[in-house]
Design an enzyme around this catalytic site. Structure first.
Site, short mmCIF file in Angstrom:
data_model
loop_
_atom_site.label_atom_id
_atom_site.label_comp_id
_atom_site.label_asym_id
_atom_site.label_seq_id
_atom_site.Cartn_x
_atom_site.Cartn_y
_atom_site.Cartn_z
N LYS A 171 44.65 -11.74 109.67
CA LYS A 171 43.38 -11.63 108.94
C LYS A 171 42.45 -12.72 109.45
O LYS A 171 42.85 -13.88 109.57
CB LYS A 171 43.63 -11.76 107.44
CG LYS A 171 42.38 -11.67 106.58
CD LYS A 171 42.75 -11.73 105.09
CE LYS A 171 41.53 -11.85 104.21
NZ LYS A 171 41.90 -11.94 102.77
N ASP B 251 48.18 -11.87 101.20
CA ASP B 251 47.27 -12.47 102.18
C ASP B 251 47.50 -13.98 102.16
O ASP B 251 47.02 -14.69 101.26
CB ASP B 251 45.81 -12.13 101.86
CG ASP B 251 45.46 -10.70 102.24
OD1 ASP B 251 46.39 -9.89 102.44
OD2 ASP B 251 44.26 -10.38 102.33
N LYS C 18 43.07 -7.49 110.09
CA LYS C 18 42.18 -7.37 108.94
C LYS C 18 40.95 -8.23 109.17
O LYS C 18 41.06 -9.46 109.24
CB LYS C 18 42.89 -7.77 107.64
CG LYS C 18 41.98 -7.70 106.41
CD LYS C 18 42.76 -7.98 105.14
CE LYS C 18 41.85 -8.08 103.93
NZ LYS C 18 42.60 -8.32 102.68
#
Length: 223
Positions: free
Chosen positions: A157, A96, A185
């Site tokens: 994300k 991430d 996400k």
């Protein structure tokens, strides 16, 4: 589940996060045990705990995820690349990566593209680029999403959770911009099962939360 929501299994969407600065090895072990028990998609831990999580989850369903350049995204590209490569060597399967917001705000799109593309190419793992949507205009969100697509990221994300969290509106917007070409996400502030369902219905393919077990308990209580 109540009639307000479709029959969706939430557990496979969840990245079970333990990103407290005071997290201990014992808490990492518990996080991994919960992820295995509930068959979450992944655990997300700081780089220092990747090796431990990888050993605990070897051969299990949940993947090991870690954060790169977290939480500000303002470290140098070489630092992020080294951090990402070391994490992969230690067993991380998903990364991430916090976007460089300064590059985006300054219009340094080539620099931003190179940073993301190099990490995607050099690590050859799933990269989820954290946009920090609460700090961006719609035009900046769209530009960032397009850069991430071109650079080879597998997910967008929404947030680190440090500056606010995921919203249904942002998930819908990112889904529209990317036309379903990569995952989304939703992360930050997901505290109720209703929020989780709303985000999945809006288009989220992963949910980043430290409250995964609690969400499942809430769902069980409503069934």
């Amino acid at each position: 589940m109540t009639n307000d929501y479709p029959d969706i299994e939430i557990a496979p969407f969840i990245d079970h996060a333990l990103l407290n600065s005071t997290a201990t090895p014992e808490q990492v072990e518990k996080c991994c045990q919960e992820a295995e028990r509930f068959e979450f998609a992944a655990v997300c831990v700081y780089p220092i705990y990747v090796k431990q999580a990888a050993e605990l989850l070897h051969g299990k369903t949940p993947k090991v995820c870690t954060v790169i350049g977290f939480p500000a995204g303002a470290t140098t590209s070489l630092t992020k690349l080294y951090e990402a490569q070391e994490a992969v060597e230690n067993g991380a399967k998903e990364l991430d990566l916090v976007i460089n917001l300064g590059y985006l705000k300054a219009g340094k799109t080539e620099e931003l593209y190179r940073e993301i593309a190099q990490i995607c190419e050099e690590t050859d793992q799933v990269v989820k680029v954290i946009l920090e949507t609460t700090l961006l205009t719609e035009a900046e969100k769209q530009l960032a999403a397009e850069i991430c697509l071109d650079a080879g990221a597998q997910f967008l994300k929404t947030s680190t959770g440090w500056y606010g969290g995921a919203t249904v509106a942002d998930v819908k917007f990112l889904k529209q911009v990317t036309k379903g070409q990569i995952g989304i996400k939703a992360s930050g502030g997901i505290r109720t099962i209703e929020q989780a369902f709303d985000l999945v219905i809006a288009g989220a393919t992963r949910l980043g939360t430290s409250r995964g077990p609690d969400l499942l308990r809430q769902m069980e209580a409503q069934e």
